[in-house]
Design a protein around this motif. Structure first.
Motif, PDB file in Angstrom:
ATOM      1  N   MET A  72       0.846  -1.185   0.000  1.00 51.26           N
ATOM      2  CA  MET A  72       0.000   0.000   0.000  1.00 51.26           C
ATOM      3  C   MET A  72       0.888   1.244   0.000  1.00 51.26           C
ATOM      4  N   THR A  73       0.619   2.154  -0.900  1.00 49.41           N
ATOM      5  CA  THR A  73       1.379   3.383  -1.002  1.00 49.41           C
ATOM      6  C   THR A  73       0.780   4.431  -0.077  1.00 49.41           C
ATOM      7  N   GLU A  74       1.623   5.047   0.714  1.00 52.44           N
ATOM      8  CA  GLU A  74       1.183   6.096   1.623  1.00 52.44           C
ATOM      9  C   GLU A  74       1.015   7.399   0.854  1.00 52.44           C
ATOM     10  N   THR A  75      -0.075   8.098   1.125  1.00 54.01           N
ATOM     11  CA  THR A  75      -0.293   9.409   0.537  1.00 54.01           C
ATOM     12  C   THR A  75      -0.706  10.379   1.631  1.00 54.01           C
ATOM     13  N   VAL A  76      -0.537  11.656   1.347  1.00 54.78           N
ATOM     14  CA  VAL A  76      -0.948  12.730   2.244  1.00 54.78           C
ATOM     15  C   VAL A  76      -1.732  13.734   1.415  1.00 54.78           C
ATOM     16  N   THR A  77      -2.939  14.081   1.866  1.00 54.80           N
ATOM     17  CA  THR A  77      -3.752  15.078   1.181  1.00 54.80           C
ATOM     18  C   THR A  77      -3.779  16.355   2.011  1.00 54.80           C
ATOM     19  N   VAL A  78      -3.553  17.476   1.343  1.00 54.62           N
ATOM     20  CA  VAL A  78      -3.526  18.773   2.012  1.00 54.62           C
ATOM     21  C   VAL A  78      -4.540  19.693   1.321  1.00 54.62           C
ATOM     22  N   ALA A  79      -5.483  20.219   2.110  1.00 53.59           N
ATOM     23  CA  ALA A  79      -6.455  21.186   1.592  1.00 53.59           C
ATOM     24  C   ALA A  79      -5.778  22.550   1.466  1.00 53.59           C
ATOM     25  N   LEU A  80      -6.040  23.227   0.361  1.00 58.30           N
ATOM     26  CA  LEU A  80      -5.468  24.554   0.137  1.00 58.30           C
ATOM     27  C   LEU A  80      -6.431  25.623   0.658  1.00 58.30           C
ATOM     28  N   SER A  81      -5.920  26.627   1.331  1.00 54.86           N
ATOM     29  CA  SER A  81      -6.783  27.710   1.800  1.00 54.86           C
ATOM     30  C   SER A  81      -7.173  28.624   0.645  1.00 54.86           C
ATOM     31  N   LYS A  82      -6.317  28.688  -0.385  1.00 60.63           N
ATOM     32  CA  LYS A  82      -6.607  29.466  -1.590  1.00 60.63           C
ATOM     33  C   LYS A  82      -6.507  28.528  -2.790  1.00 60.63           C
ATOM     34  N   PRO A  83      -7.635  28.236  -3.451  1.00 58.20           N
ATOM     35  CA  PRO A  83      -7.611  27.327  -4.609  1.00 58.20           C
ATOM     36  C   PRO A  83      -6.695  27.840  -5.723  1.00 58.20           C
ATOM     37  N   LEU A  84      -6.180  26.897  -6.502  1.00 59.97           N
ATOM     38  CA  LEU A  84      -5.319  27.201  -7.642  1.00 59.97           C
ATOM     39  C   LEU A  84      -6.062  26.928  -8.936  1.00 59.97           C
ATOM     40  N   ALA A  85      -5.777  27.719  -9.956  1.00 60.49           N
ATOM     41  CA  ALA A  85      -6.322  27.457 -11.285  1.00 60.49           C
ATOM     42  C   ALA A  85      -5.289  26.660 -12.069  1.00 60.49           C
ATOM     43  N   ASN A  86      -5.762  25.582 -12.716  1.00 66.48           N
ATOM     44  CA  ASN A  86      -4.916  24.776 -13.595  1.00 66.48           C
ATOM     45  C   ASN A  86      -5.709  24.593 -14.881  1.00 66.48           C
ATOM     46  N   GLY A  87      -5.533  25.525 -15.805  1.00 65.07           N
ATOM     47  CA  GLY A  87      -6.357  25.516 -17.012  1.00 65.07           C
ATOM     48  C   GLY A  87      -7.795  25.809 -16.617  1.00 65.07           C
ATOM     49  N   ASP A  88      -8.707  24.922 -17.015  1.00 67.91           N
ATOM     50  CA  ASP A  88     -10.122  25.081 -16.666  1.00 67.91           C
ATOM     51  C   ASP A  88     -10.452  24.489 -15.303  1.00 67.91           C
TER      52      ASP A  88
END
Length: 91
Positions: free
Chosen positions: A1-17
């Motif tokens: 099982m691969t360990e991952t970490v999810t982090v919520a951003l306080s300011k969203p980022l735009a990546n194209g659409d």
């Protein structure tokens, strides 16, 4: 099982659409570390590795605010082998 970490951003980022509200980071591969090693300076290396392990284009990742970046660095320390202490509080 691969360990991952999810982090919520306080300011969203735009990546194209798309709008990015959180990033999920995986353990880096040797290839990710090589990408970071091609950069000059510790901050640039860290940024390149974090962008790679979150599958985020580097120009987009560079738009992350300093507070979110600090949170990302703190929460991904274990993935990068930078755990300084064992955290037993669940944070």
């Amino acid at each position: 099982m691969t360990e991952t970490v999810t982090v919520a951003l306080s300011k969203p980022l735009a990546n194209g659409d798309a709008t990015i509200t959180e990033l999920t980071f995986r353990e880096p591969t040797v290839g990710d570390l090589i990408v970071g090693d091609q950069m000059t300076g510790q901050l640039a290396k860290m940024t390149a590795i974090l962008a790679a392990i979150s599958d985020t284009p580097l120009p987009v990742f560079k738009k992350i605010g300093a507070k979110d970046f600090s949170k990302i660095v703190s929460k991904t320390g274990g993935l990068l082998g930078n755990d300084k202490t064992n955290n037993t509080t669940g944070d």
